[in-house]
Design a protein around this motif. Structure first.
Motif, mmCIF file in Angstrom:
data_model
loop_
_atom_site.group_PDB
_atom_site.id
_atom_site.type_symbol
_atom_site.label_atom_id
_atom_site.label_comp_id
_atom_site.label_asym_id
_atom_site.label_seq_id
_atom_site.Cartn_x
_atom_site.Cartn_y
_atom_site.Cartn_z
ATOM 1 N N ALA B 29 113.089 19.725 4.662
ATOM 2 C CA ALA B 29 112.157 20.857 4.519
ATOM 3 C C ALA B 29 112.396 21.889 5.622
ATOM 4 O O ALA B 29 112.350 23.095 5.378
ATOM 5 C CB ALA B 29 110.715 20.356 4.536
ATOM 6 N N ARG B 30 112.686 21.420 6.828
ATOM 7 C CA ARG B 30 112.975 22.354 7.923
ATOM 8 C C ARG B 30 114.247 23.155 7.640
ATOM 9 O O ARG B 30 114.288 24.369 7.861
ATOM 10 C CB ARG B 30 113.152 21.590 9.247
ATOM 11 N N ARG B 33 113.528 25.696 4.940
ATOM 12 C CA ARG B 33 112.734 26.791 5.512
ATOM 13 C C ARG B 33 113.635 27.727 6.306
ATOM 14 O O ARG B 33 113.521 28.960 6.192
ATOM 15 C CB ARG B 33 111.625 26.225 6.396
ATOM 16 N N ASP B 34 114.547 27.158 7.100
ATOM 17 C CA ASP B 34 115.480 27.998 7.876
ATOM 18 C C ASP B 34 116.366 28.830 6.952
ATOM 19 O O ASP B 34 116.801 29.920 7.309
ATOM 20 C CB ASP B 34 116.366 27.123 8.768
ATOM 21 N N GLY B 36 115.363 30.152 4.317
ATOM 22 C CA GLY B 36 114.540 31.186 3.677
ATOM 23 C C GLY B 36 113.831 30.737 2.412
ATOM 24 O O GLY B 36 113.199 31.546 1.735
ATOM 25 N N ALA B 37 113.923 29.460 2.089
ATOM 26 C CA ALA B 37 113.242 28.966 0.889
ATOM 27 C C ALA B 37 111.857 28.444 1.252
ATOM 28 O O ALA B 37 111.606 28.040 2.379
ATOM 29 C CB ALA B 37 114.066 27.866 0.236
ATOM 30 N N ALA B 38 110.970 28.450 0.277
ATOM 31 C CA ALA B 38 109.649 27.846 0.435
ATOM 32 C C ALA B 38 109.697 26.493 -0.260
ATOM 33 O O ALA B 38 110.252 26.375 -1.351
ATOM 34 C CB ALA B 38 108.589 28.739 -0.200
ATOM 35 N N VAL B 39 109.152 25.464 0.365
ATOM 36 C CA VAL B 39 109.269 24.115 -0.192
ATOM 37 C C VAL B 39 107.902 23.517 -0.510
ATOM 38 O O VAL B 39 106.919 23.782 0.181
ATOM 39 C CB VAL B 39 110.013 23.162 0.774
ATOM 40 N N VAL B 40 107.862 22.729 -1.565
ATOM 41 C CA VAL B 40 106.651 21.993 -1.930
ATOM 42 C C VAL B 40 107.055 20.554 -2.255
ATOM 43 O O VAL B 40 107.912 20.335 -3.112
ATOM 44 C CB VAL B 40 105.947 22.609 -3.158
ATOM 45 N N LEU B 56 112.085 26.906 -3.465
ATOM 46 C CA LEU B 56 112.099 28.154 -4.232
ATOM 47 C C LEU B 56 112.606 29.226 -3.277
ATOM 48 O O LEU B 56 111.972 29.518 -2.271
ATOM 49 C CB LEU B 56 110.649 28.434 -4.621
ATOM 50 N N ASN B 57 113.757 29.800 -3.582
ATOM 51 C CA ASN B 57 114.248 30.810 -2.639
ATOM 52 C C ASN B 57 113.817 32.218 -3.050
ATOM 53 O O ASN B 57 113.136 32.404 -4.064
ATOM 54 C CB ASN B 57 115.765 30.661 -2.410
ATOM 55 N N GLY B 58 114.194 33.195 -2.252
ATOM 56 C CA GLY B 58 113.730 34.558 -2.446
ATOM 57 C C GLY B 58 114.188 35.189 -3.746
ATOM 58 O O GLY B 58 113.599 36.156 -4.223
ATOM 59 N N ARG B 59 115.251 34.672 -4.320
ATOM 60 C CA ARG B 59 115.722 35.193 -5.611
ATOM 61 C C ARG B 59 115.093 34.438 -6.777
ATOM 62 O O ARG B 59 115.411 34.705 -7.938
ATOM 63 C CB ARG B 59 117.249 35.069 -5.708
ATOM 64 N N GLY B 60 114.240 33.456 -6.470
ATOM 65 C CA GLY B 60 113.585 32.707 -7.536
ATOM 66 C C GLY B 60 114.377 31.498 -7.997
ATOM 67 O O GLY B 60 113.995 30.839 -8.963
#
Lengths: 161, 161
Positions: B29-30, B33-34, B36-40, B56-60
């Motif tokens: 997860a770290r 995050r580094d 640029g993705a958001a994790v669940v 989920l990254n910035g491009r979807g």
């Protein structure tokens, strides 16, 4: 705007929200949860503006709720028409003692902080597909990042999400 | 599966995750995050199966990371091909001591719980538009509901989100 902590583990509460506004937020969020929607407070839109509360229902419809805890609070707001075009339905939310001082073309939710009620339905003005995709992604990333920060705070985080 | 608390304020940790798996999850997860993705973590897919970690990254783009903290853990898993079709890129994630016992057609991330590294890139196998939309919505709702439960627990919640 107050100074923000450089390392904010409670990013949903950052000092911009008055106790009255937080009461409204809690009541409205409970109602929306009961209606089956997932809610995220303080979502920064692609315009850079922050929506007080964003709700995403099971069909992917996106609502914005702007919290107005007083008449002065509403009068000071000149940007609400912007929010109308940034979601499928826009609501104001307030306290019963404020009364219905709000434009009729926007939905209205009243709450005492516990129970809440939709006093006026908001007209549906559907987002275009690309805008909906971008906002859904933004909502997902905002919520996921806050959750991750709570579980495992990032040492590098310098602004609230 | 252990009994779950009927009222779980820490829905990301529900007793199914071993300490070794949690270590892998944290490190991966770290890294994400580094990047640029958001994790669940622990996202229930439309099939009813639960993905260990979704990013989920910035491009979807949507990645699934399946955590395997031992050889036995990997051998017991017969459902991983399902996850390949449920995202854009599938990775396994493991500890260096487990070694590369994983299929080459899937990406691989190794971590000691702190630092993590993509050892093998995952092939891109893009989701169809409708599936991407549905999964993005599901990720948003999962993260938003967990966040809301942490801020204002629902008295009616009987199963973890």
């Amino acid at each position: 705007m107050p100074l923000l902590s450089a390392f904010d583990v409670e990013p949903m509460i950052d000092g911009r929200q008055s106790p009255a506004a937080m009461k409204v937020r809690r009541g409205v969020a409970r109602l929306l949860r009961d209606l089956g929607a997932a809610v995220v407070p303080e979502v920064t839109l692609s315009s850079g503006r922050r929506a007080d509360l964003v709700a995403l229902n099971g069909r992917g419809e996106i609502w914005i709720v702007e919290i107005k805890s007083s008449l002065a609070d509403f009068r000071a707001d000149t940007k609400w028409p912007h929010y109308r075009t940034a979601c499928d339905r826009l609501f104001f939310a307030s306290l019963p003692e404020v009364g219905d001082i709000f434009p009729v073309e926007v939905g209205l939710i009243m709450t005492d902080g516990y129970a809440a009620e939709i006093v006026r339905e908001a007209p549906l003005d559907r987002l275009a597909t690309a805008a909906r995709r971008a906002l859904t992604l933004r909502i997902a990333q905002t919520a996921a990042r806050r959750l991750h920060e709570l579980e495992d705070p990032s040492p590098r985080l310098s602004v609230p999400l």
